[in-house]
Design an enzyme around this catalytic site. Structure first.
Site, PDB file in Angstrom:
ATOM      1  N   ASP A 120      -2.244   6.088  -3.281  1.00 11.26           N
ATOM      2  CA  ASP A 120      -0.954   5.242  -2.798  1.00 11.26           C
ATOM      3  C   ASP A 120      -0.279   4.347  -3.702  1.00 11.26           C
ATOM      4  O   ASP A 120      -2.065   4.257  -4.320  1.00 11.26           O
ATOM      5  CB  ASP A 120      -0.948   5.058  -1.209  1.00 11.26           C
ATOM      6  CG  ASP A 120      -3.089   3.963  -1.497  1.00 11.26           C
ATOM      7  OD1 ASP A 120      -3.228   3.903  -2.134  1.00 11.26           O
ATOM      8  OD2 ASP A 120      -3.101   3.289  -0.293  1.00 11.26           O
ATOM      9  N   SER A 129       1.675  -1.087  -0.184  1.00 12.66           N
ATOM     10  CA  SER A 129       0.054   0.227   0.186  1.00 12.66           C
ATOM     11  C   SER A 129       1.028   1.476  -0.053  1.00 12.66           C
ATOM     12  O   SER A 129       1.771   1.706  -1.085  1.00 12.66           O
ATOM     13  CB  SER A 129      -0.862   0.406   1.564  1.00 12.66           C
ATOM     14  OG  SER A 129      -2.182   1.521   1.202  1.00 12.66           O
TER      15      SER A 129
END
Length: 454
Positions: free
Chosen positions: A237, A94
């Protein structure tokens, strides 16, 4: 849970998160699922293919065929799992730095596993209790070439394309070299926007910026908004399950402000919003004005998703949920964090007024955050002992749902261990920036003194 944190398993690749460990995670998950097939995807990290191969081996060893989707945003994997009816494994860290990687597990409904199911997987993992099959029953691989296209198509069908196109918006996009670089430019162009980009080449080294979409990493996006005279800036992200925004002036929009604006457009009397214990007063106020309830959980998508499912099982309406880090969920669409979908819903708001005006009602509070690192379990214990000592002495309401949250009425401060990194995070919020800074500084100083033995 010892292994699975607030958002899966993460660590430095080929050290903590090595191929053997990932193989074992996949074996444990596959043993619990007992599924004929499992989907497997990854973000752009350089170690993603290696660890994906390890996961594929583990799944095949317990008898599951492996549907390999390649590089896909996490919500793209989730859309595939829901559509095909198979569980999934996502190889991603992530927002963590490039040297990290991780594993996230998704159910056959396209939703991250609940805490209860994760605990069953963890029990199998720790006991090395894997349901290995005979040589002639091992799973096979199948390449899935249209997962990204199908994800884009279903997302476009779920938003108000005509409203967005009529607004004639220019979007400045920074997918941060992550998986969103392969989907988000197309999504916003097909929504009728003019799109200009920075850091839009998939690259697991993340040369343009670190994957976390925080203000200090996004200066180039702010400059691009101003240079292109864009209506909005959008950043993702590494796995594109989050969206952070800039207004038309190239000014960073706090994630809590965006969450409040989106929630205000969704909540009605009798609804429930779900957020974490570090919730901003902005969302508290929005829920109060709408006559909606606000349910708080420990920090992390796993906890929020579990709470949403519990509330829905009790018949409650949960139209919006999420955290101020850009991870927002619209459960009527899917109980997932989806950066591109969140951004498209934000674009719907811009059809009526500029981004700066959309956010203006939610600029009253300033949230600050800092991290205190530790290297050993003993340092971690000393840090938390110091936090507890501050909490005992404070003239504030204490909430220990996740760490220590001290509510002073006009301000609050929270200290809690990260679920993915060796740090204690400190948050503070107040209408007075000096008050926020003072709360953070006092907690930070107490922790550093305890850690360093002062």
């Amino acid at each position: 849970m010892e292994i699975f944190g607030s958002s899966g398993v993460r660590g430095v690749a080929n050290e903590y998160l090595n191929p053997e460990f990932v193989c074992n995670i996949a074996q444990a998950a596959g043993s619990v699922w007992d599924a004929d097939a499992v989907a497997l995807a990854r973000d752009t990290r350089t170690t993603g293919e290696m660890l994906g191969n390890a996961a594929a081996s583990g799944l095949a060893s317990v008898g599951s065929d492996v549907h390999r989707l390649g590089v896909v945003p996490t919500p793209g994997l989730q859309a595939y799992c829901e559509r095909v009816g198979v569980p999934g494994v996502m190889i991603t860290a992530s927002h963590n730095p490039p040297q990290y990687n991780g594993v996230k597990l998704v159910g056959a409904d396209g939703i991250e596993l609940s805490r209860g199911t994760l605990e069953r997987v963890e029990e199998r993992l720790l006991a090395e209790d894997f349901a290995a099959v005979a040589w002639n029953e091992t799973g096979r691989e199948e390449r899935i070439d249209d997962a990204r296209d199908r994800y884009v198509e279903q997302l476009l069908a779920a938003v108000d394309r005509e409203r967005i196109a009529a607004a004639d918006l220019t979007v400045a996009l920074d997918p941060g070299h992550g998986a969103g670089a392969l989907t988000s430019p197309r999504i916003f162009r097909e929504l009728g926007c003019e799109v200009v980009t920075v850091n839009a080449q998939p690259d697991g080294h993340f040369p343009g910026r670190d994957p976390e979409p925080v203000a200090e990493n996004l200066a180039d996006l702010g400059r691009l908004v101003r240079a292109a005279d864009a209506d909005v800036g959008i950043a993702h992200d590494g796995d594109a399950d989050r969206a952070i925004f800039f207004d038309e002036n190239g000014e960073f929009i706090e994630g809590d402000g965006a969450l409040a604006a989106l929630a205000a457009a969704e909540l009605d009397a009798g609804d429930t919003a779900v957020s974490a214990v570090n919730v901003s007063q902005r969302l508290v106020d929005v829920a109060d004005r709408a006559g909606a309830a606000l349910s708080l959980t420990a920090i992390g998508s796993t906890n929020i998703i579990t709470r949403i499912r519990d509330l829905q099982a009790d018949g409650e309406s949960v139209p919006v949920a999420g955290e101020g880090n850009g991870g927002i969920l619209f459960p009527d669409y899917r109980i997932t964090r989806d950066g591109a979908y969140t951004a498209a819903r934000f674009l719907e708001l811009l059809a009526a007024k500029p981004a700066s005006e959309v956010i203006a009602p939610y600029d009253d509070y300033q949230l600050l955050r800092t991290d205190v690192k530790y290297q050993t379990d003993d340092e971690r214990r000393r840090l938390l002992d110091a936090v507890e000592a501050v909490a005992r002495e404070a003239d504030a309401t204490l909430d220990t749902t996740d760490g220590y949250r001290l509510d002073y009425g006009d301000s609050w401060v929270l200290a809690r261990p990260s679920g993915t990194e060796p740090v204690i995070r400190v948050y503070a919020e107040s209408q007075d920036p000096a008050r926020s800074a003072d709360l953070v500084e006092r907690m930070h100083e107490a922790m550093v003194a305890a850690r360093d033995g002062d």
